[in-house]
Enzyme design. Structure first.
Site, PDB file in Angstrom:
ATOM      1  CE1 TYR A 108       0.395   1.729   4.047  1.00 20.26           C
ATOM      2  CE2 TYR A 108       0.823  -0.510   4.467  1.00 20.26           C
ATOM      3  CZ  TYR A 108       1.121   0.762   4.999  1.00 20.26           C
ATOM      4  OH  TYR A 108       1.606   0.871   6.209  1.00 20.26           O
ATOM      5  CB  CYS A 109       1.544   3.957  -1.534  1.00 16.05           C
ATOM      6  SG  CYS A 109       0.478   4.225  -3.002  1.00 16.05           S
ATOM      7  NE  ARG A 110      -1.127  11.843   0.174  1.00 11.56           N
ATOM      8  CZ  ARG A 110      -1.823  12.194  -0.667  1.00 11.56           C
ATOM      9  NH1 ARG A 110      -2.667  11.421  -1.261  1.00 11.56           N
ATOM     10  NH2 ARG A 110      -2.195  13.492  -1.204  1.00 11.56           N
TER      11      ARG A 110
END
Length: 120
Positions: free
Chosen positions: A80-82
């Site tokens: 995941y990331c933002r």
């Protein structure tokens, strides 16, 4: 074909990956405790808050590729990331380097937090 009908390159990349909705991502974390969570945001973003147990491998860092190459291809990864853009790129690199079980959080932490707010 008109320009309005063409798929964006981003959507084409995502179609080649295993993408989880925020709810599916949460369920996978619970269902697969052995899976490795990868947060591919910057160190500053990671320090400001991250999912419990996540390993920070910054997509923008100079040694990102070396860290990707060191991953065990036999493991399962939840990435995941933002917003989901860096995690798509990360998952694509993982897939292309022989890691078959990398799952992308579609929409990133923003989508996950929005879902949690709706459920609250």
């Amino acid at each position: 074909m008109s320009d309005a009908c063409k798929l964006r390159r981003w959507d084409l990349l995502k179609k080649q990956l295993k993408n989880f909705s925020p709810k599916e991502f949460q369920e996978a974390i619970a269902k697969w405790p052995e899976a490795i969570l990868i947060d591919c945001r910057t160190a500053n973003e990671y320090q400001s808050g991250h999912l419990e147990g996540a390993l920070n491998i910054d997509y923008l860092d100079y040694d990102f590729l070396e860290k990707m190459e060191a991953l065990d291809p036999e493991k399962t990864y939840l990435v995941y990331c933002r917003t989901g853009r860096r995690s798509v790129r990360t998952c694509m690199l993982m897939k292309n380097s022989g890691i078959p079980t990398a799952y992308n959080l579609d929409g990133g932490l923003i989508a996950l937090q929005a879902m949690e707010q709706v459920e609250a």
